[in-house]
Enzyme design. Structure first.
Site, PDB file in Angstrom:
ATOM      1  CE  LYS A  38      81.437  25.647  50.474  1.00 50.99           C
ATOM      2  NZ  LYS A  38      82.636  24.961  50.072  1.00 50.99           N
ATOM      3  NE  ARG A 109      85.962  25.088  53.358  1.00 51.81           N
ATOM      4  CZ  ARG A 109      86.619  24.137  52.707  1.00 51.81           C
ATOM      5  NH1 ARG A 109      86.428  23.959  51.431  1.00 51.81           N
ATOM      6  NH2 ARG A 109      87.455  23.356  53.341  1.00 51.81           N
ATOM      7  N   GLY A 118      84.398  26.316  42.314  1.00 47.14           N
ATOM      8  CA  GLY A 118      85.649  27.002  41.982  1.00 47.14           C
ATOM      9  C   GLY A 118      85.499  28.434  41.526  1.00 47.14           C
ATOM     10  CG  MET A 120      82.497  33.327  44.092  1.00 49.93           C
ATOM     11  SD  MET A 120      81.048  33.878  44.936  1.00 49.93           S
ATOM     12  CE  MET A 120      80.271  32.352  45.286  1.00 49.93           C
ATOM     13  NE  ARG A 377      79.126  20.722  45.588  1.00 55.10           N
ATOM     14  CZ  ARG A 377      80.117  21.525  45.250  1.00 55.10           C
ATOM     15  NH1 ARG A 377      80.023  22.810  45.482  1.00 55.10           N
ATOM     16  NH2 ARG A 377      81.197  21.067  44.683  1.00 55.10           N
ATOM     17  CG  HIS A 495      88.192  24.127  36.878  1.00 55.52           C
ATOM     18  ND1 HIS A 495      88.296  24.473  35.552  1.00 55.52           N
ATOM     19  CD2 HIS A 495      87.325  24.996  37.435  1.00 55.52           C
ATOM     20  CE1 HIS A 495      87.526  25.518  35.321  1.00 55.52           C
ATOM     21  NE2 HIS A 495      86.933  25.865  36.458  1.00 55.52           N
ATOM     22  NE  ARG A 601      61.271  28.303   8.878  1.00 55.67           N
ATOM     23  CZ  ARG A 601      61.610  28.021  10.129  1.00 55.67           C
ATOM     24  NH1 ARG A 601      62.111  26.828  10.421  1.00 55.67           N
ATOM     25  NH2 ARG A 601      61.445  28.925  11.085  1.00 55.67           N
ATOM     26  NE  ARG A 687      56.861  29.319   6.192  1.00 53.83           N
ATOM     27  CZ  ARG A 687      57.875  29.856   6.854  1.00 53.83           C
ATOM     28  NH1 ARG A 687      57.645  30.492   7.989  1.00 53.83           N
ATOM     29  NH2 ARG A 687      59.102  29.751   6.417  1.00 53.83           N
ATOM     30  CD  GLU A 811      54.770  34.560  10.089  1.00 52.50           C
ATOM     31  OE1 GLU A 811      55.865  34.232  10.555  1.00 52.50           O
ATOM     32  OE2 GLU A 811      54.378  34.196   8.969  1.00 52.50           O
ATOM     33  CB  SER A 830      51.107  27.734  13.454  1.00 54.44           C
ATOM     34  OG  SER A 830      52.378  27.412  13.956  1.00 54.44           O
ATOM     35  N   GLY A 832      53.961  32.213  14.822  1.00 57.48           N
ATOM     36  CA  GLY A 832      55.319  32.360  14.294  1.00 57.48           C
ATOM     37  C   GLY A 832      56.011  33.408  15.150  1.00 57.48           C
ATOM     38  CG  ASN A 834      61.295  32.461  14.802  1.00 61.23           C
ATOM     39  OD1 ASN A 834      61.460  32.259  15.997  1.00 61.23           O
ATOM     40  ND2 ASN A 834      61.404  31.512  13.892  1.00 61.23           N
ATOM     41  CG  ASP A 835      58.566  36.848  10.766  1.00 57.81           C
ATOM     42  OD1 ASP A 835      59.406  37.751  10.586  1.00 57.81           O
ATOM     43  OD2 ASP A 835      58.486  35.852  10.032  1.00 57.81           O
ATOM     44  CB  CYS A 897      55.872  26.699  14.087  1.00 57.86           C
ATOM     45  SG  CYS A 897      55.345  28.128  13.141  1.00 57.86           S
ATOM     46  CE1 TYR A 917      51.896  22.918  16.319  1.00 64.75           C
ATOM     47  CE2 TYR A 917      49.508  22.618  16.398  1.00 64.75           C
ATOM     48  CZ  TYR A 917      50.639  23.124  15.770  1.00 64.75           C
ATOM     49  OH  TYR A 917      50.532  23.833  14.612  1.00 64.75           O
TER      50      TYR A 917
HETATM   51  C1  PEP Z   1      58.319  32.532  12.641  1.00 63.38           C
HETATM   52  O1  PEP Z   1      58.298  33.653  12.155  1.00 63.38           O
HETATM   53  O2  PEP Z   1      58.250  32.332  13.859  1.00 63.38           O
HETATM   54  C2  PEP Z   1      58.460  31.346  11.799  1.00 63.38           C
HETATM   55  C3  PEP Z   1      58.379  30.140  12.300  1.00 63.38           C
HETATM   56  O3  PEP Z   1      58.720  31.552  10.496  1.00 63.38           O
HETATM   57  P1  PEP Z   1      60.174  31.894   9.923  1.00 63.38           P
HETATM   58  O4  PEP Z   1      61.131  31.742  11.024  1.00 63.38           O
HETATM   59  O5  PEP Z   1      60.397  30.943   8.810  1.00 63.38           O
HETATM   60  O6  PEP Z   1      59.976  33.300   9.474  1.00 63.38           O
HETATM   61 MG    MG Z   2      57.911  33.858  10.047  1.00 58.77          MG
END
Ligand code: PEP
Ligand code: MG
Length: 942
Positions: A38, A109, A118, A120, A377, A495, A601, A687, A811, A830, A832, A834-835, A897, A917
């Protein structure tokens, strides 16, 4: 929030206060981090010759020091600077702070670098007391106006600065209105308002034991204190969390000369957008105003605001079922009531859009026929509007194509991909009301009447519609989880409307026919009663409210959305694939632009219909078959059958095992055939089986009994089987390629199904991925099975070539650091993640949710590492694996992935480390495409 960043101007010479006004601004638009959005824009507008009431800005650095040094120390440091700027303001305006004959009144202000509508606190009309109010009456000859300003000031100051409940003031105002039979606030006379002021002062005295502060300097410091203090209020903290706003120094404080939109019928106040913030349309000038009102009246939704243009006003009237005569008499546009001011404002709109090269959100006040700009703004907008505006601005030559790509927040695209109502289903539904189409989209859910219930119900997985008379910042948590928001009061800039648009949540606002009773948790609307828990549907694009559920469909992906995606594809280097395991998901993802499947999967396929029975039959004898093989030192079922020729029990187990595989093969083949067809020649990474076997078995008594009946064994046998497969830490147990090592026939069956489907669907590009490899030898063993299958299928199907890539997931940290060895066998990696996050950070995917929120709040991790890749730790493992993998196999294909593949910051990381990718869920494909393009452009910009 505690201040995060270090001082921009170190040492003694720190300048805490910056002046703005009439070509004398010390700041400019680029100084947002220091002056707040502002403050920086007020300075800029004043510099380019726009009518801005002069004032000064206390910097965000002052806010940081307020928390660092403490209020007392800071205030004594800045006392002189503030006094000097006040004197300068007095000189420029010819008014005196705290004194007649021409008293200077100011607004105080907040304004952080990132706009937080809104969130603050703001105080208007500061500087009023018994003396200055008398002077104001004399000066303006308008006692009612002066009294109205004074009562507003006491109410705001009492609430915001002194922390009193605003209902206590509202209660007194309502009492006077009732006594005087006044319908609106504007019906109260000066005398009535005097009574209100008396009552307000009594409220203050009763609650605090002290008189309302008369000294304007005390008022000013208390106001500054309140704004700095509001930086740390729970609303602001929650807003920052939800909107991922981090690293700000604090809020600035803007002290600005008051101009009065409430000084009579020739005065007004309003807010406007240079383009429609809901749709991005540039048909006319979008905005609302109220005659004889102050800013908070428009936002609070107490009176029905009027539209800026005639065209907008007519469209609004049509949507509300108001005829032209009534519209003209009761709700005329600014263009009609104040044509000169409208013209000036319209010119300013064009000037500001050109200057800022973006859609602007403006606040203005008209004081006695003279227009003043109070704010500009970059306007908040829905995702459809953001995309349309970016494409249109590029077409109009105001911004470049690359800038257009950078203008859209990737994660907001989610809003464009949401379903819209099926027309036929909507036509059949019972429409009970029409409100304002405040935030587009379609929502069906169960009615709740407060934010806490919304959060609680949503926590149980219910779809909820939050119904409120009007929303306030306290409702933010409930609004965040609601599928839709319905309010009975408030305009397009209320709001509810502003916040819902920012969140991309469907919202119908200002639906006056809806009468809400919080006590009984019901609303009535034209004779229909809707109770808590009843289903209703909202169309945020038309404002329609329906009882019951309405079917919805996928949105169209053409128009500006298609164009921005095309631009994203022009600049991005990363490929974008999807995680999908059904032909339908694959088709959806391809429509969203997926260039293949990065993770199919296969475990989900084992649950469908009869196949779970076949698979359970296999599991029932798998361990017996395995033990027999080990005991007889053989590796194939054929060999085992030979050596067990006399053992009927063994033969029966082997036969059951073979039969299950035989049943599973054609159904898996059918699955892959369907997916390959849907992909039409795009690559597909399949997989092999990953989860531990116990996940496929029933754990409750009823389920085990049913399975026992199907398998022709006793429930005890099933119980023993389940117990035998029990693991203390299944995520680190018998899963992934470890299953394929133990039961190679499952790998063989899956590989065969993939290869046969590939032969059946011409042009398909299968890639077989071995999960959870930590040691190259695991991969080598699995790979040999797959290679043998490929050769066998080629022979049996009489095909010369069958191109199947064989690779692995990375992974497990050991796989990452031995990636050079693994790349000897793998044609692709790839990640993984998550693991890899689970094992890299040592956080259980199943249990860490309990404490990760606390970790993030405490700043131990900046983000939940399962949502946003932990670049410092897990990212380093990815980098090591990329480097080592490429060392062995120069052109190894690299992808990701894990869930991070669709998260913009993580996508940028993937681009920077040179992956080929990313792969993500179908609905995140467009997000990944845009994030990938932005990663390229951001890197270029340095
Ligand atoms: C991972 O581990 O990132 C994965 C893609 O496999 P999942 O989530 O199925 O274990
Ligand atoms: Mg996994």
């Amino acid at each position: 929030m505690p201040p995060k960043k270090k001082s921009a101007t170190k040492g003694k010479g720190k300048k805490y206060v910056f002046f703005f006004g009439k070509g004398k601004s010390e700041g400019k638009a680029s100084m947002k981090p220091l002056l707040g959005g502002k403050g920086a824009n007020l300075a800029e507008m004043a510099s380019i010759g726009l009518p801005v009431p002069p004032g000064f800005t206390l910097t965000t650095e002052a806010c940081a020091d307020y928390y660092k040094l403490g209020k007392k120390a800071l205030f004594s440091k800045i006392e002189k600077e503030v006094a000097d700027h006040l004197a300068r303001l007095e000189a420029m305006t010819g008014k005196t702070f705290g004194k007649g004959p021409n008293p200077l009144l100011v607004s105080v202000r907040s304004g952080a670098a990132v706009s937080m509508p809104g969130m603050m606190d703001t105080v208007l009309n500061l500087g009023l007391n018994e003396e200055t109010v008398a002077a104001l009456i004399k000066l303006t000859g308008d006692e009612r106006f002066a009294m109205d300003s004074y009562r507003r000031f006491i109410q705001m100051f009492g609430n915001v600065v002194m922390g009193l409940d605003h209902h206590d003031f509202e209660h007194e105002l309502d009492a006077v209105k009732k006594a005087k039979k006044a319908k609106n606030d504007t019906d109260l006379t000066a005398k009535d308002l005097k009574e209100v002021i008396k009552r307000y002062k009594a409220v203050v005295k009763k609650a605090t034991g002290k008189n309302f502060p008369e000294n304007p300097m005390d008022q000013l410091w208390a106001g500054i204190d309140a704004v700095f203090g509001s930086w740390n209020n729970p609303r602001a903290i929650k807003y920052c969390q939800i909107n991922d706003i981090r690293g700000l120094m604090g809020t600035a404080v803007n002290v600005q000369t008051m101009v009065f939109g409430n000084s009579g019928e020739n005065s007004a106040t309003g807010v406007a957008f240079t383009r429609d913030p809901s749709t991005g349309e540039n048909k006319y000038f979008y905005g609302e105003f109220l005659v004889n009102a102050q800013g908070e009246d428009v936002v609070a939704g107490i009176r029905t605001p009027q539209q800026i243009t005639i065209a907008g006003s007519r469209e609004w009237a049509k949507s509300q079922g108001i005829d032209e005569k009534t519209r003209k008499e009761q709700f005329p546009s600014l263009q009609e009531v104040m044509p000169k001011c409208f013209k000036t404002l319209d010119n300013i709109r064009l000037k500001l859009e050109k200057h800022y090269r973006d859609m602007q959100d403006l606040e203005f006040t008209i004081e006695d026929g003279e227009l003043f700009m109070l704010q500009t703004r970059n306007g908040k907008r829905t995702a459809p509007a953001a995309v349309k505006i970016a494409i249109d601005l590029a077409k109009e030559g105001l911004i470049t194509e690359k800038e257009a790509v950078m203008r859209v927040e990737p994660s907001s695209l989610d809003q464009l991909l949401h379903p819209v109502f099926v027309q036929a289903s909507e036509d059949k539904a019972k429409k009970i009301a029409v409100g304002l189409p405040a935030s587009p989209g379609a929502a069906t859910g169960q009615v709740v009447f407060n934010a806490e219930d919304a959060e609680e119900w949503a926590g149980k997985g219910k779809a909820v519609i939050l119904c409120r008379v009007e929303t306030s910042p306290e409702d933010i948590g409930g609004m965040h989880v609601a599928k839709g928001i319905l309010t009975a009061r408030g305009g397009m800039t209320s709001h509810a409307a502003v916040v819902a648009r920012g969140m991309g949540t469907c919202c119908v606002a200002g639906c006056g026919d809806v009468n809400i009773d919080y006590k009984t948790k019901k609303f009535t609307c034209k004779g229909v009663t809707v109770k808590e828990g009843d289903w209703i549907s909202l169309n945020g694009s038309t404002g329609a409210v329906y009882t019951g559920k309405i079917d919805s469909v996928e949105p169209a992906l053409t128009g500006p959305f298609g164009k921005i995606m095309k631009l994203a594809d022009k600049y991005r280097k990363l490929g974008v694939r999807t995680n999908a395991d059904t032909p339908h998901d694959a088709e959806v993802a391809v429509r969203f632009g997926a260039e293949g499947i990065g993770l199919c999967r296969t475990e989900h396929m084992f649950f469908e219909g009869e196949r779970i029975v076949s698979f359970r039959r296999l599991i029932l004898v798998a361990e017996t078959v395995k033990s027999l093989k080990d005991a007889n030192s053989v590796s194939t079922l054929d060999e085992l059958e030979k050596v067990c020729a006399e053992d009927k029990k063994a033969l029966a187990a082997i036969a059951q095992y073979r039969q299950a595989l035989k049943e599973l093969l054609p159904v898996q083949r059918k699955d892959f055939t369907g997916i390959f067809k849907a992909l039409a020649g795009r690559p597909c990474t399949v997989r092999l089986l990953d989860p531990p076997l116990h996940e496929f078995l029933p754990h409750d008594d009823a389920g085990q009994k049913e399975m026992a009946q199907q398998m022709g064994v006793s429930p005890k046998d099933i119980k023993n089987l389940v117990e035998g497969l029990h693991e203390f830490n299944p995520m680190l147990g018998h899963r992934g390629c470890r299953l394929g090592i133990t039961y190679p026939e499952v790998t063989e069956m899956q590989a065969r199904a993939i290869c046969e489907a590939a032969v059946a669907v011409k042009g398909s590009k299968p890639e077989i991925m071995v999960p959870l490899v930590g040691n190259v030898k695991e991969l080598a063993l699995q790979k040999q099975i797959i290679l043998d299958v490929i050769e066998d299928v080629k022979k049996k199907k009489k095909v010369k070539r069958l191109n199947v890539l064989i690779g692995t997931m990375i992974e497990i940290p050991r796989a990452a650091v031995t990636a050079d060895e693994i790349a000897e066998e793998a044609e692709f990696f790839s990640f993984g993640t998550n693991d890899l996050t689970q094992m890299g950070c040592g956080f259980s995917r199943d249990d860490a949710g309990k404490f990760l929120g606390e970790y993030v709040n405490a700043g131990i991790y900046e983000y939940d590492p399962f949502q946003v890749l932990d670049q410092t730790g897990v990212g380093e493992l990815v980098k090591i694996a990329c480097r080592k993998g490429r060392k062995t196999r120069k052109n190894i294909k690299l992808g990701i992935c894990g869930e991070h593949g669709g998260e913009p910051k993580s996508v940028e990381f993937c681009h920077n480390v040179g992956l080929n990718y990313v792969s993500c869920s179908p609905y995140r494909v467009p997000i990944a495409r845009l994030a990938a393009a932005q990663a390229v452009l951001r890197k270029k910009m340095g």
